[in-house]
Design a protein around this motif. Structure first.
Motif, PDB file in Angstrom:
ATOM      1  N   SER A 127       5.389  -9.489  -1.058  1.00  0.00           N
ATOM      2  CA  SER A 127       4.770  -7.894  -1.048  1.00  0.00           C
ATOM      3  C   SER A 127       4.192  -7.610   0.219  1.00  0.00           C
ATOM      4  O   SER A 127       3.922  -6.527   0.470  1.00  0.00           O
ATOM      5  CB  SER A 127       3.771  -8.058  -2.207  1.00  0.00           C
ATOM      6  OG  SER A 127       3.064  -9.223  -2.469  1.00  0.00           O
ATOM      7  N   GLU A 128       3.386  -8.698   0.731  1.00  0.00           N
ATOM      8  CA  GLU A 128       2.754  -8.386   2.096  1.00  0.00           C
ATOM      9  C   GLU A 128       3.595  -7.690   3.235  1.00  0.00           C
ATOM     10  O   GLU A 128       3.202  -6.736   3.937  1.00  0.00           O
ATOM     11  CB  GLU A 128       2.063  -9.639   2.775  1.00  0.00           C
ATOM     12  CG  GLU A 128       3.251 -10.739   3.162  1.00  0.00           C
ATOM     13  CD  GLU A 128       2.644 -11.927   3.587  1.00  0.00           C
ATOM     14  OE1 GLU A 128       1.468 -12.326   3.705  1.00  0.00           O
ATOM     15  OE2 GLU A 128       3.360 -13.071   4.233  1.00  0.00           O
ATOM     16  N   VAL A 129       4.977  -7.979   3.293  1.00  0.00           N
ATOM     17  CA  VAL A 129       5.681  -7.188   4.061  1.00  0.00           C
ATOM     18  C   VAL A 129       6.263  -5.991   3.427  1.00  0.00           C
ATOM     19  O   VAL A 129       6.286  -5.047   4.121  1.00  0.00           O
ATOM     20  CB  VAL A 129       7.105  -8.168   4.244  1.00  0.00           C
ATOM     21  CG1 VAL A 129       7.968  -7.542   5.200  1.00  0.00           C
ATOM     22  CG2 VAL A 129       6.749  -9.500   4.841  1.00  0.00           C
ATOM     23  N   ALA A 130       6.473  -5.977   2.266  1.00  0.00           N
ATOM     24  CA  ALA A 130       7.165  -4.784   1.428  1.00  0.00           C
ATOM     25  C   ALA A 130       5.985  -3.663   1.625  1.00  0.00           C
ATOM     26  O   ALA A 130       6.164  -2.523   1.711  1.00  0.00           O
ATOM     27  CB  ALA A 130       7.359  -5.005   0.319  1.00  0.00           C
ATOM     28  N   THR A 429       4.309  -0.021  -4.847  1.00  0.00           N
ATOM     29  CA  THR A 429       3.334   0.507  -3.713  1.00  0.00           C
ATOM     30  C   THR A 429       2.592   1.860  -4.201  1.00  0.00           C
ATOM     31  O   THR A 429       1.204   2.127  -3.873  1.00  0.00           O
ATOM     32  CB  THR A 429       3.904   0.869  -2.388  1.00  0.00           C
ATOM     33  OG1 THR A 429       4.724  -0.198  -1.924  1.00  0.00           O
ATOM     34  CG2 THR A 429       2.851   0.883  -1.055  1.00  0.00           C
ATOM     35  N   TRP A 430       3.182   2.771  -4.705  1.00  0.00           N
ATOM     36  CA  TRP A 430       2.401   3.884  -5.480  1.00  0.00           C
ATOM     37  C   TRP A 430       1.328   3.727  -6.435  1.00  0.00           C
ATOM     38  O   TRP A 430      -0.117   4.164  -6.216  1.00  0.00           O
ATOM     39  CB  TRP A 430       3.394   4.774  -6.297  1.00  0.00           C
ATOM     40  CG  TRP A 430       2.798   6.185  -6.874  1.00  0.00           C
ATOM     41  CD1 TRP A 430       2.310   5.962  -8.182  1.00  0.00           C
ATOM     42  CD2 TRP A 430       2.859   7.268  -6.359  1.00  0.00           C
ATOM     43  NE1 TRP A 430       1.916   7.402  -8.507  1.00  0.00           N
ATOM     44  CE2 TRP A 430       2.161   8.225  -7.466  1.00  0.00           C
ATOM     45  CE3 TRP A 430       3.246   7.761  -5.210  1.00  0.00           C
ATOM     46  CZ2 TRP A 430       1.973   9.432  -7.130  1.00  0.00           C
ATOM     47  CZ3 TRP A 430       2.985   9.139  -4.825  1.00  0.00           C
ATOM     48  CH2 TRP A 430       2.388   9.956  -6.222  1.00  0.00           C
ATOM     49  N   GLN A 431       1.399   2.352  -7.054  1.00  0.00           N
ATOM     50  CA  GLN A 431       0.446   2.075  -8.117  1.00  0.00           C
ATOM     51  C   GLN A 431      -0.752   1.382  -6.979  1.00  0.00           C
ATOM     52  O   GLN A 431      -1.877   1.560  -7.432  1.00  0.00           O
ATOM     53  CB  GLN A 431       0.916   1.026  -8.896  1.00  0.00           C
ATOM     54  CG  GLN A 431       1.944   1.405  -9.627  1.00  0.00           C
ATOM     55  CD  GLN A 431       1.716   2.525 -10.700  1.00  0.00           C
ATOM     56  OE1 GLN A 431       0.406   2.841 -10.851  1.00  0.00           O
ATOM     57  NE2 GLN A 431       2.961   3.330 -11.268  1.00  0.00           N
ATOM     58  N   VAL A 432      -0.561   0.866  -6.050  1.00  0.00           N
ATOM     59  CA  VAL A 432      -1.654   0.373  -5.152  1.00  0.00           C
ATOM     60  C   VAL A 432      -2.333   1.225  -4.831  1.00  0.00           C
ATOM     61  O   VAL A 432      -3.673   1.350  -4.553  1.00  0.00           O
ATOM     62  CB  VAL A 432      -0.872  -0.385  -3.847  1.00  0.00           C
ATOM     63  CG1 VAL A 432      -2.060  -0.724  -2.771  1.00  0.00           C
ATOM     64  CG2 VAL A 432      -0.323  -1.771  -4.557  1.00  0.00           C
ATOM     65  N   LEU A 433      -1.622   2.536  -4.157  1.00  0.00           N
ATOM     66  CA  LEU A 433      -2.328   3.855  -3.759  1.00  0.00           C
ATOM     67  C   LEU A 433      -3.032   4.390  -4.798  1.00  0.00           C
ATOM     68  O   LEU A 433      -4.154   4.795  -4.483  1.00  0.00           O
ATOM     69  CB  LEU A 433      -1.447   4.574  -3.114  1.00  0.00           C
ATOM     70  CG  LEU A 433      -0.583   4.234  -1.813  1.00  0.00           C
ATOM     71  CD1 LEU A 433       0.616   5.064  -1.440  1.00  0.00           C
ATOM     72  CD2 LEU A 433      -1.658   4.131  -0.677  1.00  0.00           C
ATOM     73  N   VAL A 434      -2.560   4.511  -5.884  1.00  0.00           N
ATOM     74  CA  VAL A 434      -3.461   5.022  -7.050  1.00  0.00           C
ATOM     75  C   VAL A 434      -4.731   4.173  -7.091  1.00  0.00           C
ATOM     76  O   VAL A 434      -5.853   4.681  -7.494  1.00  0.00           O
ATOM     77  CB  VAL A 434      -2.716   4.895  -8.615  1.00  0.00           C
ATOM     78  CG1 VAL A 434      -3.408   5.254  -9.553  1.00  0.00           C
ATOM     79  CG2 VAL A 434      -1.443   5.891  -8.274  1.00  0.00           C
ATOM     80  N   ALA A 435      -4.418   2.676  -7.235  1.00  0.00           N
ATOM     81  CA  ALA A 435      -5.720   1.836  -7.358  1.00  0.00           C
ATOM     82  C   ALA A 435      -6.843   2.099  -6.305  1.00  0.00           C
ATOM     83  O   ALA A 435      -8.136   2.019  -6.518  1.00  0.00           O
ATOM     84  CB  ALA A 435      -5.157   0.469  -7.481  1.00  0.00           C
ATOM     85  N   LEU A 436      -6.366   2.396  -5.045  1.00  0.00           N
ATOM     86  CA  LEU A 436      -6.990   2.609  -3.967  1.00  0.00           C
ATOM     87  C   LEU A 436      -7.975   3.874  -4.130  1.00  0.00           C
ATOM     88  O   LEU A 436      -9.211   4.003  -3.565  1.00  0.00           O
ATOM     89  CB  LEU A 436      -6.187   2.599  -2.629  1.00  0.00           C
ATOM     90  CG  LEU A 436      -5.848   1.224  -2.184  1.00  0.00           C
ATOM     91  CD1 LEU A 436      -4.896   1.377  -0.784  1.00  0.00           C
ATOM     92  CD2 LEU A 436      -7.114   0.199  -1.723  1.00  0.00           C
TER      93      LEU A 436
END
Length: 452
Positions: A127-130, A429-436
Motif C-alpha cells: 500500500s505504501e507504493v500503491a 485511496t479515495w477512503q484515505v483522502l476522505v479520512a484526511l
C-alpha cells in the motif's frame, strides 16, 4: 461548412453582409483586417521566444541542481501552469472539501529504486507504493506547496526482502525515514512550520510506525520521535491503548492486487457455488512457533488445527498455493485469525471474493469503519472461544447467512478495500483522502485562510 461559405461571399444577402461586418471593420470604406490577423507574425514570434526561453531556464535549473527539492517546485510550477491551460479538472474536489496534497519529489533511493524487485508493488505491505502511485496521478495533487493541506512523504521501507526467508526486512526503516525528514526539513520550510503535523507517512507493517514484527520489540522501540506529530497511514489498529498506535493515524487495508481479484471473479462469479464450508490456508504450527519466548498467533491457529484438523467441514491447509484465491471464492466462511499482528490480508481477500470473514483477533480495529459496515458482513469470535467455532458457524449458516452474504456481495465494499493505479471514487485511496479531509484542522493553509 457550405452554408457558412455562401454567407461569407454574398454581398446581396443581408445575413452575409452582417457576417462581414461582424468580423471585418472598415476604414475609409475599405475592409480592415482584425488585429490578430494583422499582427499574427509578431504574436507567433513572441510566443515561440517565450516558450524557448522558459524551456532554457527550466533545463538550466535542472542541470545545475538536479536533486534539489526547491528546483522540483520551480519545475512543477511551470508544469502546473501549462496543464491548467490545456486541461480541465477531471474530478470535483467539493466532496472532499477541496483537499490538496503536495508530494515531495525525493531522490529515487527513497522509493522508486526499490521497484527493481517486482514483489515491491504486489506484496501485502505494498500500500505504501500503491498510495504514492495513485496520488501522483490524482487531481487532488498540487504542485504548489503553498496551497497544500497535507504533505505526503513517499518512502518505501517494505521492499528490502530478506535473502534468508524472503520476508520484508524493515531494520533500515528508521534510518531511511529519518534521512528523508532531514532532507525535506533542510530544503523546504513546510516541515518545520508545523513540526510535521500536516505531513503524511505510510507504515503498512505489522505494528505500524514501530517498525518491528515482534510486538514486544515493537513496543520497546516505539514510534520514532520525529514521526510522533505526523499522520500515519497504517494497517495496525486496535481498540485499546497501544504504544504503536499512539499517534494520529488512519487504519488502512493491506494491499491485495485488484487485477488478481478481478481475474478470480471472471472465472468464478461472486454469487456462484460455494462448496467449502470453512476455509483457511496459512501457517498453523502444531506446536506454537517460539522465537525468544514470543508465541505466534497467541496459539489461536494451533488450536484451530488441533480442534478441527479432522473435521470435514473445515478445509485447512498449511502450505502455500499461488492459486488460493480460487479456494476463497468457493468458500462460505473464511477464517481470519491473528498472526504476528491482529490484522491479516485474508480480511481483504475474503470481502473482495465474497467469503464471510470470521475475525479472530481480540480488540482489532478494522480499516475504514465509517465506510465498511463490518458488523453486517463479518463475524467476530473471541480468541478464547476458538474451540466453539464449529457451533457458531453452524448457527449462522442456519439463521442469517443469506442476509450477511447479500450485504457482503455489494460491489462498493470490494471497491473500498482495494488500491488501484488511479484514484477511483470509493476505492481505498479515495477512503484515505476522505479520512484526511476530516483532519483539515491540521492544515496550515486552512488555518491561515480562517485567520485572515
Amino acid at each position: 461548412m457550405a452554408d457558412h461559405h455562401h454567407l461569407h461571399r454574398s454581398t446581396k444577402n443581408r445575413n452575409g453582409f452582417y457576417v462581414k461586418m461582424k468580423f471585418f471593420r472598415t476604414k475609409n470604406g475599405k475592409p480592415e483586417k482584425p488585429f490578430f490577423v494583422k499582427h499574427f507574425k509578431w504574436i507567433l514570434w513572441f510566443s515561440l521566444s517565450f516558450y524557448f526561453f522558459a524551456k532554457f531556464l527550466n533545463n538550466h535549473e535542472s542541470s545545475t541542481n538536479n536533486n534539489s527539492l526547491k528546483t522540483s517546485i520551480i519545475n512543477h510550477s511551470h508544469r502546473a501552469l501549462s496543464e491548467s491551460i490545456l486541461q480541465k479538472p477531471k474530478t470535483s474536489h467539493g466532496l472532499l472539501n477541496d483537499l490538496k496534497v503536495y508530494i515531495y519529489e525525493l531522490p529515487s533511493k527513497y522509493n522508486t529504486d526499490w521497484l527493481s524487485n517486482d514483489r515491491c508493488r504486489n506484496h501485502l505491505f505494498a500500500s505504501e507504493v500503491a498510495i504514492h502511485r495513485a496520488l501522483t496521478k490524482s487531481d487532488f495533487r498540487t504542485f504548489d506547496p503553498m496551497e497544500a493541506d497535507f504533505f505526503f512523504v513517499p518512502v518505501y521501507v517494505s521492499c528490502n526482502f530478506s535473502t534468508v526467508n524472503g520476508f520484508p526486512a524493515i531494520g533500515h526503516a528508521r534510518a531511511l525515514l529519518s534521512s528523508a525528514v532531514e532532507l525535506i526539513s533542510s530544503e523546504l520550510p513546510f516541515w518545520k512550520r508545523s513540526n510535521g503535523s500536516d505531513h503524511v507517512f505510510v507504515a503498512s507493517h505489522d505494528y505500524g510506525a514501530c517498525f518491528h514484527a515482534m510486538e514486544d520489540r515493537a513496543i520497546a522501540d516505539g514510534i520514532p520521535e520525529f514521526m510522533k506529530n505526523s499522520i500515519i497511514l497504517q494497517t495496525f489498529g486496535v481498540k485499546y491503548n497501544h504504544p504503536c498506535q499512539n499517534v494520529e493515524h488512519i487504519v488502512i487495508p493491506p494491499y491485495i492486487s485488484p487485477e488478481k481479484v478481478q481475474s478470480t471473479l471472471l472465472k468464478s462469479p461472486i454469487d456462484g457455488q460455494r462448496d467449502i464450508f470453512v476455509f483457511f490456508r496459512g501457517k498453523m504450527e502444531v506446536h506454537p512457533k517460539n522465537v525468544s519466548g514470543r508465541f505466534y498467533s497467541k496459539r489461536v491457529r494451533t488450536e484451530i488445527l488441533r480442534k478441527y484438523g479432522n473435521d470435514r467441514r473445515f478445509y485447512l491447509k498449511r502450505h502455500r498455493f499461488a492459486g488460493y484465491q480460487s479456494e476463497i471464492v468457493r468458500s462460505v466462511f473464511c477464517l481470519c485469525p491473528l498472526g504476528w499482528a491482529p490484522w491479516s490480508p485474508r480480511l481483504v481477500e475474503s470481502v473482495a471474493l465474497g467469503c464471510v470473514p470470521v475475525i479472530i483477533a481480540d480488540g482489532i480495529r478494522l480499516p475504514f469503519e465509517s465506510a465498511v459496515p463490518w458488523s453486517e458482513i463479518s463475524l467476530t469470535v473471541r480468541e478464547a472461544d476458538v474451540a466453539k467455532l464449529g457451533g457458531v458457524l453452524d448457527y449462522v449458516a442456519a439463521t442469517n447467512l443469506s442476509a450477511i452474504q447479500r450485504n457482503l456481495w455489494d460491489r462498493k465494499l470490494r471497491q473500498s478495500l482495494l488500491f488501484h493505479d488511479d484514484v477511483e471514487s470509493g476505492d481505498a485511496t479515495w477512503q484515505v483522502l476522505v479520512a484526511l479531509s476530516r483532519k483539515l484542522g491540521r492544515s496550515h493553509r486552512r488555518l491561515r485562510v480562517s485567520s485572515e
